[in-house]
Design an enzyme around this catalytic site. Sequence first.
Site, short mmCIF file in Angstrom:
data_model
loop_
_atom_site.label_atom_id
_atom_site.label_comp_id
_atom_site.label_asym_id
_atom_site.label_seq_id
_atom_site.Cartn_x
_atom_site.Cartn_y
_atom_site.Cartn_z
N CYS A 1 95.38 36.55 66.53
CA CYS A 1 95.97 36.76 67.86
C CYS A 1 97.49 36.97 67.82
CB CYS A 1 95.60 35.62 68.79
SG CYS A 1 93.82 35.56 69.06
N HIS B 1 100.46 35.45 74.79
CA HIS B 1 99.11 35.79 74.37
C HIS B 1 98.12 35.31 75.42
CE1 HIS B 1 95.56 36.50 72.27
NE2 HIS B 1 95.29 35.23 72.05
N ASN C 1 90.42 37.40 76.50
CA ASN C 1 91.32 37.35 75.34
C ASN C 1 90.99 38.51 74.40
OD1 ASN C 1 92.65 36.78 72.96
ND2 ASN C 1 91.79 34.73 72.69
N1 COA Z 1 80.59 26.35 80.00
C1 COA Z 1 80.26 25.10 80.33
N2 COA Z 1 80.56 24.02 79.56
C2 COA Z 1 81.21 24.26 78.41
C3 COA Z 1 81.57 25.55 78.00
C4 COA Z 1 81.22 26.63 78.85
N3 COA Z 1 81.53 27.90 78.58
N4 COA Z 1 82.22 25.47 76.82
C5 COA Z 1 82.25 24.17 76.48
N5 COA Z 1 81.63 23.45 77.45
C6 COA Z 1 81.43 22.00 77.49
C7 COA Z 1 81.37 21.39 76.12
O1 COA Z 1 80.07 21.46 75.59
C8 COA Z 1 81.77 19.95 76.43
O2 COA Z 1 80.66 19.28 76.93
P1 COA Z 1 80.43 17.71 76.58
O3 COA Z 1 81.61 16.99 77.18
O4 COA Z 1 79.14 17.43 77.25
O5 COA Z 1 80.38 17.62 75.09
C9 COA Z 1 82.79 20.10 77.54
O6 COA Z 1 82.56 21.39 78.11
C10 COA Z 1 84.20 20.02 77.05
O7 COA Z 1 84.35 20.85 75.89
P2 COA Z 1 85.71 21.16 75.26
O8 COA Z 1 85.53 22.15 74.14
O9 COA Z 1 86.41 19.87 74.93
O10 COA Z 1 86.41 21.88 76.50
P3 COA Z 1 87.90 22.19 76.75
O11 COA Z 1 88.32 21.57 78.01
O12 COA Z 1 88.73 21.96 75.54
O13 COA Z 1 87.83 23.77 77.01
C11 COA Z 1 88.33 25.79 75.86
C12 COA Z 1 87.33 24.65 76.04
C13 COA Z 1 87.76 26.74 74.82
C14 COA Z 1 88.46 26.52 77.17
C15 COA Z 1 89.67 25.21 75.43
O14 COA Z 1 89.51 24.27 74.41
C16 COA Z 1 90.63 26.24 74.95
O15 COA Z 1 91.03 27.12 75.69
N6 COA Z 1 91.08 26.12 73.70
C17 COA Z 1 92.01 27.05 73.11
C18 COA Z 1 91.40 28.39 73.00
C19 COA Z 1 92.30 29.29 72.25
O16 COA Z 1 93.47 29.35 72.49
N7 COA Z 1 91.73 29.98 71.33
C20 COA Z 1 92.57 30.80 70.54
C21 COA Z 1 92.02 32.09 70.55
S1 COA Z 1 93.28 32.93 69.86
#
Ligand code: COA
Length: 335
Positions: free
Chosen positions: A114, A261, A291
Site C-alpha cells: 500500500c 492511504h 482500499n
Molecule cells: N463483518 C462483521 N464482523 C466482522 C467482520 C465483518 N466484515 N470482520 C471481522 N468481524 C468480527 C470479528 O470476527 C470479531 O468478532 P469476535 O469479537 O466475535 O471475535 C469482531 O468483528 C472484531 O474483529 P476485529 O478484527 O478485532 O475488528 P476491528 O475492529 O479491528 O476491525 C478492521 C477490523 C479490518 C476493520 C480493522 O482491524 C482495520 O481496519 N485494520 C487495519 C486494516 C488495514 O489498514 N489494512 C491495511 C491494508 S493496507
Amino acid sequence: MPLRSRIAGTGMSVGNRVVTNADLTQWMDTSEEWIEQRTGIKERRWIDETQRPSTLAAEATYQALEQAGLEVGDIDCILLATLSGEHDFPGTSFFLHEEIEAGDIPCIDLRAQCSGFLYALQMGDALIRTGTHRRVLVVGAEVHSTGLDVSTEGRDVTVIFGDGAGATLLEAIDVDDDGPGVLEVRCHAAGKHARRLWTEGPSSARMPRIDEKMLEEKKHFPHMEGRFVFKHAVTRMPEVLLETLGAASLKLQDVDLFLFHQANLRINEAVAQRLEIPKEKVRNNIQRLGNCSAGALPILLAEASREGSLQPGQLVSLTAFGSGFTWASAVLRWG
Ligand code: COA
C-alpha cells in the site's frame, strides 16, 4: 541547473462492477452497518471480465498523458507499483508496456504494497533528479477482487478491498525553490512484521508452490492481524508525515491538501485528529472505492486534480501505510 520532477498529468481507472455492502451480506456473515461503522466503506469497485490490472493501468496512463499534453512516445521509463501482479512473472508493468505500445523503454515493477506508489514516486523522482530519464510514468495498479475469500472466514479482509489504478506522469524541470514539483519523499519498512499482513502462497520457497492442503487452509488468500495493523498505521503515518515536512522545511499549517492511504476511514480520522488537521484539508474516497492499495493515492490525486480542487502553488502531502510493513510520505507543490 539541478533538476526536480513535477507531476505533469494524472489519471485513474477503477473496476466496472459496483459492489455494495449489501452485496457482501449475501456471501458472508456481515452487515452493512458493521462495514460502514468500522471502515467508512459503502461500496467498492471490482473488475469485470473485460478488465485486467494492466488495462486499468493503461486507461489511467492515457488520461495522465492527455492531461500532460504528451504521447506514449514521450515516456522514458515506467515504474509500476502493485501487490497483485497480473502473473507470477513478468511484472504487470510489462503487460502495461504491451497495452500502450511503449516501444523499447524500460519498465519496472515495484512491490511495496500500500506504500508502493510513494516508493515508486521516490524512485521516479530520483531517476529524474540524476538526469537518467526526463519523463517517468509512475503507476499504482491493483486488482484484489480475484484473490479474496468472500466467505465469512475472509470477511475482515475482503470487505475493505477494491480494484483500481492511478497514474502520474513525472517530468523534469529546473529547480526553482518556490516552483512546483516533488519536494521530499521518505520511505520506511519493518520486515519483521511481514507475516502480519500477507498472502502466504503460492510460494517459491516450497515445492510445489501451492498444494491442496494450502488451498484448503486458504493460504492463497490475504490474512491480516487487523488490530495490530491499525495500531501501527495510526502511529507511523503521523511520524513519517512530520518527518517529510520537516525535511522540506515545511510546517503542517503550510499544507493545503492531505491525502492518506485509503485502508480504513477510521485510521485517517485518527491520524488527522492526532495532528489536528482540519477535516476540510483531507480528501478521502474509500467510501466509494474501498482500499485500492498502491492505486489509492494516485487515484486520489487524479480525482483532486480533475475536480479543480488543486490550484497551482498549493502544497499536497501524501502518506501511506501497508503490508511489509511499509510506510512513506511525500510532499509536493502542485503546478
Ligand atoms: N463483518 C462483521 N464482523 C466482522 C467482520 C465483518 N466484515 N470482520 C471481522 N468481524 C468480527 C470479528 O470476527 C470479531 O468478532 P469476535 O469479537 O466475535 O471475535 C469482531 O468483528 C472484531 O474483529 P476485529 O478484527 O478485532 O475488528 P476491528 O475492529 O479491528 O476491525 C478492521 C477490523 C479490518 C476493520 C480493522 O482491524 C482495520 O481496519 N485494520 C487495519 C486494516 C488495514 O489498514 N489494512 C491495511 C491494508 S493496507
